[in-house]
Design an enzyme around this catalytic site. Structure first.
Site, PDB file in Angstrom:
ATOM      1  N   SER A  18      39.990  34.024  22.671  1.00 16.32           N
ATOM      2  CA  SER A  18      40.404  34.233  24.057  1.00 16.32           C
ATOM      3  C   SER A  18      39.917  33.167  25.025  1.00 16.32           C
ATOM      4  O   SER A  18      40.480  33.026  26.118  1.00 16.32           O
ATOM      5  CB  SER A  18      39.941  35.609  24.545  1.00 16.32           C
ATOM      6  OG  SER A  18      38.530  35.716  24.444  1.00 16.32           O
ATOM      7  N   LYS A  21      42.811  33.849  31.105  1.00 14.88           N
ATOM      8  CA  LYS A  21      42.734  34.471  32.427  1.00 14.88           C
ATOM      9  C   LYS A  21      43.760  33.934  33.422  1.00 14.88           C
ATOM     10  O   LYS A  21      44.140  34.637  34.373  1.00 14.88           O
ATOM     11  CB  LYS A  21      41.333  34.297  33.005  1.00 14.88           C
ATOM     12  CG  LYS A  21      40.254  35.126  32.315  1.00 14.88           C
ATOM     13  CD  LYS A  21      40.381  36.592  32.664  1.00 14.88           C
ATOM     14  CE  LYS A  21      39.174  37.380  32.197  1.00 14.88           C
ATOM     15  NZ  LYS A  21      39.259  38.808  32.598  1.00 14.88           N
TER      16      LYS A  21
END
Length: 409
Positions: free
Chosen positions: A311, A61
């Site tokens: 992720s 992110k």
């Protein structure tokens, strides 16, 4: 390079991703690519793990958040930024803002895990706990943006965010040029869309597969309808991909460029997290383990070499404990049983002796003797056992029944 401003829905192209990669130089780590012998044997082709769980703030992110905030004008920066998130996006916005000298306010649900709240504060954001669910938190953040003029940083529905996330795709091609399939988890779709823009422009032969949790799979019905649709009450342990509606910007990209979207069960997510921890020695959150879950669920459906993108790795320790137990149950390595026996001296010892014969390791015993449901001479025992797999679970249960015990799951 010139990045878009709020309110535009311009296409994201390869030059945007390349520009984002230059902007992120020295900011985001080029994360490791690790081979997985176990998954390679399972799939029948080389499988590599792209470890964005080792990125700064523990997830990908930071990439999109930094590019988005760096693209703001001086006037916009002076007004500060605001975001809403239960974890990864919050930390990415907080660190990106601190690095760029921009004031940040992050709204988080009142029940957000304390480690994630503390980390977001430590990265420099002002944290406001508001709302019981993320939709309420999001509404509070947007109201704050309206009242103060702060720029709202969306977690996935903006071209700059997508360009930043797409830098993962460029790294994958550089680190594994022979890749044939990339598997990536999907919530709102920003990461998958960014990777698709980068990879399909350079290697259109590479197959891109998105993965969603069964209980929060908004993309299959949306792709079938031809436009984003909302699903009611998305439910999954994978909070990083727990999104009820695809983003407008990533939806078009994914519809055009992503080859397939698969869904995985909660059992598969738990098993994948356990595998990452045991076999790869990597701490991965459920959303980050979703590509591994897809490989484990249908291993022969993927053409290798395969890159599975981990992720993120931000998982609350208490949640991790519950998920690992769930994963062990799904793998047949943890068995919970309830059974009744005659309440007499030596009865419990005899039961434990029967378990030792079948080599079941007793982790916990709960012995209840006073319960209105029990007969005068009965006792109930709840057992938690460590077992060696599904066949061993059946062997243990069969042995207890043969010994005369009534077994209840």
């Amino acid at each position: 390079m010139s990045f878009s401003r709020p309110g535009t829905l311009r296409p994201v192209i390869l030059d945007d991703v390349r520009g984002a990669q230059k902007m992120l130089s020295g900011v985001a780590r080029i994360t490791a690519m690790e081979g997985s012998r176990y998954l390679s044997q399972l799939v029948g082709a080389p499988v590599h793990l792209k470890c964005e769980n080792l990125q700064r703030t523990g997830s990908f992110k930071l990439r999109g958040a930094y590019v988005r905030i760096a693209g703001l004008s001086q006037v916009e920066r002076a007004a500060g930024v605001v975001a809403a998130s239960a974890g990864n996006h919050a930390q990415g916005v907080a660190l990106a803002s601190s690095l760029l000298g921009v004031r940040s306010t992050v709204f988080m649900p009142a029940g957000a895990p304390l480690p994630k709240v503390a980390a977001t504060r430590q990265y420099g954001a002002e944290v406001r706990l508001q709302g019981q669910v993320i939709e309420e938190t999001l509404a509070a953040a947007q109201e704050y943006a309206h009242d103060t003029g702060a720029v709202f940083i969306h977690p996935f529905d903006h071209p700059d965010i997508i360009a930043g996330q797409g830098t993962v795709g460029l790294e994958i091609l550089e680190q594994c040029p022979e890749v044939r399939t990339i598997v990536v988890g999907m919530g709102g779709g920003g990461l998958a869309a960014g990777i698709a823009v980068a990879v399909k422009a350079l290697r259109p032969d590479v197959k891109l597969i998105g993965v969603q949790a069964e209980g929060a799979a908004a993309y299959p019905p949306s792709l079938a309808a031809g436009h984003p649709v909302s699903i009611k009450s998305p439910a999954t342990m994978a909070d990083g991909i727990k999104v009820g509606r695809p983003g407008d910007v990533p939806f078009k990209i994914i519809g055009d460029l992503v080859d397939e979207v698969r869904t995985v069960s909660e059992d598969a997510l738990a098993g994948a997290l356990l595998l990452c921890l045991e076999r790869a020695k990597l701490v991965v959150e459920p959303a980050g383990a979703s590509p591994v879950a897809a490989l484990m669920s249908d291993p022969h459906a993927f053409q290798g070499p395969v890159v599975a993108l981990l992720s993120g790795g931000n998982v609350d320790p208490l949640l991790m404990q519950r998920i690992l137990r769930h994963g062990m149950v799904a793998a047949g390595r943890y068995l919970s049983l309830r059974l009744r026996l005659t309440d007499r001296p030596g009865a419990l010892a005899a039961l434990l002796g029967a378990l030792s014969v079948v080599d079941a390791n007793v982790l916990d015993v709960s012995h209840v003797r006073t319960d209105p449901r029990l007969g005068l001479t009965e006792a109930e025992v709840e057992l938690h056992l460590e077992t060696k797999g599904p066949e061993h679970c059946e062997e243990v249960t069969a042995a207890l029944r043969e010994a005369g015990y009534t077994v209840r799951g």
